[in-house]
Design a protein around this motif. Structure first.
Motif, PDB file in Angstrom:
ATOM      1  N   PRO A  56       9.943 -15.898   0.622  1.00  0.00           N
ATOM      2  CA  PRO A  56       9.061 -14.711   0.981  1.00  0.00           C
ATOM      3  C   PRO A  56       7.512 -14.935   0.982  1.00  0.00           C
ATOM      4  O   PRO A  56       7.327 -15.817   0.026  1.00  0.00           O
ATOM      5  N   VAL A  57       6.789 -14.692   1.876  1.00  0.00           N
ATOM      6  CA  VAL A  57       5.658 -14.779   1.898  1.00  0.00           C
ATOM      7  C   VAL A  57       4.759 -13.647   2.025  1.00  0.00           C
ATOM      8  O   VAL A  57       4.902 -12.517   2.719  1.00  0.00           O
ATOM      9  N   ASN A  58       3.661 -13.536   1.004  1.00  0.00           N
ATOM     10  CA  ASN A  58       2.917 -12.580   0.897  1.00  0.00           C
ATOM     11  C   ASN A  58       1.609 -12.779   1.964  1.00  0.00           C
ATOM     12  O   ASN A  58       0.894 -13.570   1.632  1.00  0.00           O
ATOM     13  N   TRP A  59       1.546 -11.833   2.904  1.00  0.00           N
ATOM     14  CA  TRP A  59       0.666 -12.200   4.112  1.00  0.00           C
ATOM     15  C   TRP A  59      -0.700 -11.988   3.676  1.00  0.00           C
ATOM     16  O   TRP A  59      -1.864 -12.401   4.438  1.00  0.00           O
ATOM     17  N   LYS A  60      -0.980 -11.008   2.566  1.00  0.00           N
ATOM     18  CA  LYS A  60      -2.089 -10.853   2.092  1.00  0.00           C
ATOM     19  C   LYS A  60      -2.721 -11.929   1.089  1.00  0.00           C
ATOM     20  O   LYS A  60      -3.969 -11.914   0.736  1.00  0.00           O
ATOM     21  N   SER A  61      -1.967 -12.861   0.787  1.00  0.00           N
ATOM     22  CA  SER A  61      -2.443 -13.741  -0.108  1.00  0.00           C
ATOM     23  C   SER A  61      -2.943 -15.117   0.596  1.00  0.00           C
ATOM     24  O   SER A  61      -1.972 -15.657   1.204  1.00  0.00           O
ATOM     25  N   PRO A  62      -4.081 -15.521   0.391  1.00  0.00           N
ATOM     26  CA  PRO A  62      -4.489 -16.853   0.819  1.00  0.00           C
ATOM     27  C   PRO A  62      -3.767 -17.850   0.379  1.00  0.00           C
ATOM     28  O   PRO A  62      -3.514 -18.996   1.305  1.00  0.00           O
ATOM     29  N   LYS A  63      -3.461 -17.843  -0.680  1.00  0.00           N
ATOM     30  CA  LYS A  63      -2.664 -19.023  -1.417  1.00  0.00           C
ATOM     31  C   LYS A  63      -1.449 -18.836  -0.823  1.00  0.00           C
ATOM     32  O   LYS A  63      -0.877 -20.237  -0.586  1.00  0.00           O
ATOM     33  N   ASP A  64      -0.484 -18.036  -0.373  1.00  0.00           N
ATOM     34  CA  ASP A  64       0.900 -18.199   0.079  1.00  0.00           C
ATOM     35  C   ASP A  64       0.625 -18.471   1.550  1.00  0.00           C
ATOM     36  O   ASP A  64       1.248 -19.428   1.981  1.00  0.00           O
ATOM     37  N   VAL A  65      -0.196 -17.916   2.399  1.00  0.00           N
ATOM     38  CA  VAL A  65      -0.606 -18.392   3.641  1.00  0.00           C
ATOM     39  C   VAL A  65      -0.745 -19.893   3.972  1.00  0.00           C
ATOM     40  O   VAL A  65      -0.361 -20.669   4.659  1.00  0.00           O
ATOM     41  N   GLY A  66      -1.917 -20.298   3.089  1.00  0.00           N
ATOM     42  CA  GLY A  66      -2.322 -21.567   3.162  1.00  0.00           C
ATOM     43  C   GLY A  66      -0.921 -22.798   2.750  1.00  0.00           C
ATOM     44  O   GLY A  66      -0.921 -23.502   3.406  1.00  0.00           O
ATOM     45  N   ALA A  67      -0.223 -22.266   1.847  1.00  0.00           N
ATOM     46  CA  ALA A  67       0.985 -23.053   1.549  1.00  0.00           C
ATOM     47  C   ALA A  67       1.947 -23.127   2.608  1.00  0.00           C
ATOM     48  O   ALA A  67       2.462 -24.433   2.757  1.00  0.00           O
ATOM     49  N   LEU A  68       2.172 -22.040   3.419  1.00  0.00           N
ATOM     50  CA  LEU A  68       3.206 -22.193   4.274  1.00  0.00           C
ATOM     51  C   LEU A  68       2.550 -22.893   5.445  1.00  0.00           C
ATOM     52  O   LEU A  68       3.010 -23.773   5.986  1.00  0.00           O
ATOM     53  N   LEU A  69       1.165 -22.699   5.983  1.00  0.00           N
ATOM     54  CA  LEU A  69       0.550 -23.383   7.065  1.00  0.00           C
ATOM     55  C   LEU A  69       0.437 -24.843   6.772  1.00  0.00           C
ATOM     56  O   LEU A  69       0.829 -25.501   7.640  1.00  0.00           O
ATOM     57  N   PHE A  70      -0.152 -25.194   5.691  1.00  0.00           N
ATOM     58  CA  PHE A  70      -0.556 -26.300   5.292  1.00  0.00           C
ATOM     59  C   PHE A  70       0.564 -27.412   4.793  1.00  0.00           C
ATOM     60  O   PHE A  70       0.325 -28.701   4.957  1.00  0.00           O
ATOM     61  N   HIS A  71       1.002 -26.944   3.910  1.00  0.00           N
ATOM     62  CA  HIS A  71       1.969 -27.505   3.046  1.00  0.00           C
ATOM     63  C   HIS A  71       3.315 -27.788   3.832  1.00  0.00           C
ATOM     64  O   HIS A  71       3.949 -28.746   4.003  1.00  0.00           O
ATOM     65  N   GLU A  72       4.040 -26.425   4.103  1.00  0.00           N
ATOM     66  CA  GLU A  72       5.260 -26.423   4.696  1.00  0.00           C
ATOM     67  C   GLU A  72       5.297 -26.929   5.928  1.00  0.00           C
ATOM     68  O   GLU A  72       6.169 -27.624   6.736  1.00  0.00           O
ATOM     69  N   LEU A  73       4.462 -26.353   6.989  1.00  0.00           N
ATOM     70  CA  LEU A  73       4.261 -26.641   8.534  1.00  0.00           C
ATOM     71  C   LEU A  73       3.514 -27.767   8.663  1.00  0.00           C
ATOM     72  O   LEU A  73       3.574 -28.098   9.684  1.00  0.00           O
ATOM     73  N   ARG A  74       2.681 -28.302   7.721  1.00  0.00           N
ATOM     74  CA  ARG A  74       1.852 -29.223   7.959  1.00  0.00           C
ATOM     75  C   ARG A  74       0.664 -29.192   8.938  1.00  0.00           C
ATOM     76  O   ARG A  74       0.613 -30.371   9.781  1.00  0.00           O
ATOM     77  N   LEU A  75       0.309 -27.915   9.253  1.00  0.00           N
ATOM     78  CA  LEU A  75      -0.594 -27.803  10.278  1.00  0.00           C
ATOM     79  C   LEU A  75      -1.892 -28.437  10.050  1.00  0.00           C
ATOM     80  O   LEU A  75      -2.607 -28.359   8.948  1.00  0.00           O
ATOM     81  N   GLY A  76      -2.853 -28.682  10.967  1.00  0.00           N
ATOM     82  CA  GLY A  76      -4.150 -29.126  10.845  1.00  0.00           C
ATOM     83  C   GLY A  76      -4.185 -30.753  10.281  1.00  0.00           C
ATOM     84  O   GLY A  76      -5.259 -30.983  10.442  1.00  0.00           O
ATOM     85  N   GLU A  77      -3.218 -31.372  10.521  1.00  0.00           N
ATOM     86  CA  GLU A  77      -3.300 -32.820  10.063  1.00  0.00           C
ATOM     87  C   GLU A  77      -3.783 -33.609  11.357  1.00  0.00           C
ATOM     88  O   GLU A  77      -4.516 -34.444  11.268  1.00  0.00           O
TER      89      GLU A  77
END
Length: 103
Positions: free
Chosen positions: A5-26
């Protein structure tokens, strides 16, 4: 689909999903880090930027950043409508939270 589950209001959760799991921005270098205090005495904690401006840079890599921006706008609009209707904070929380559509 996120494996948790992802808390969409949490910058920490959103950042973990986008940058760690999906590896966006590399590939584009859009991974912007900022450092915040609070990770313990004398230690600093790094978090990824999840502001609308940072998410805009990621739109070309994946559809999720655009959906997060849309979710934030919708949530702000709903909050404004509740305020204009004169509803109390308690009444507002009884309304269903807008959900992101699953890809």
């Amino acid at each position: 689909r996120a494996a948790r589950p992802v808390n969409w209001k949490s910058p920490k959760d959103v950042g973990a999903l986008l940058f760690h799991e999906l590896r966006l921005g590399e590939a584009t270098g859009a991974r912007r880090l900022h450092t915040a205090g609070g990770a313990g005495k004398g230690r600093k904690m790094c978090e990824f930027q999840t502001s609308s401006a940072a998410l805009e840079l990621l739109r070309s890599e994946h559809p999720l950043p655009a959906m997060i921006i849309a979710h934030r706008k919708l949530t702000a609009t709903v909050a404004l409508l509740w305020e204009l209707l004169g509803k109390s904070e308690r009444d507002r929380h009884r309304a269903p939270e807008p959900q992101l559509a699953e890809a």
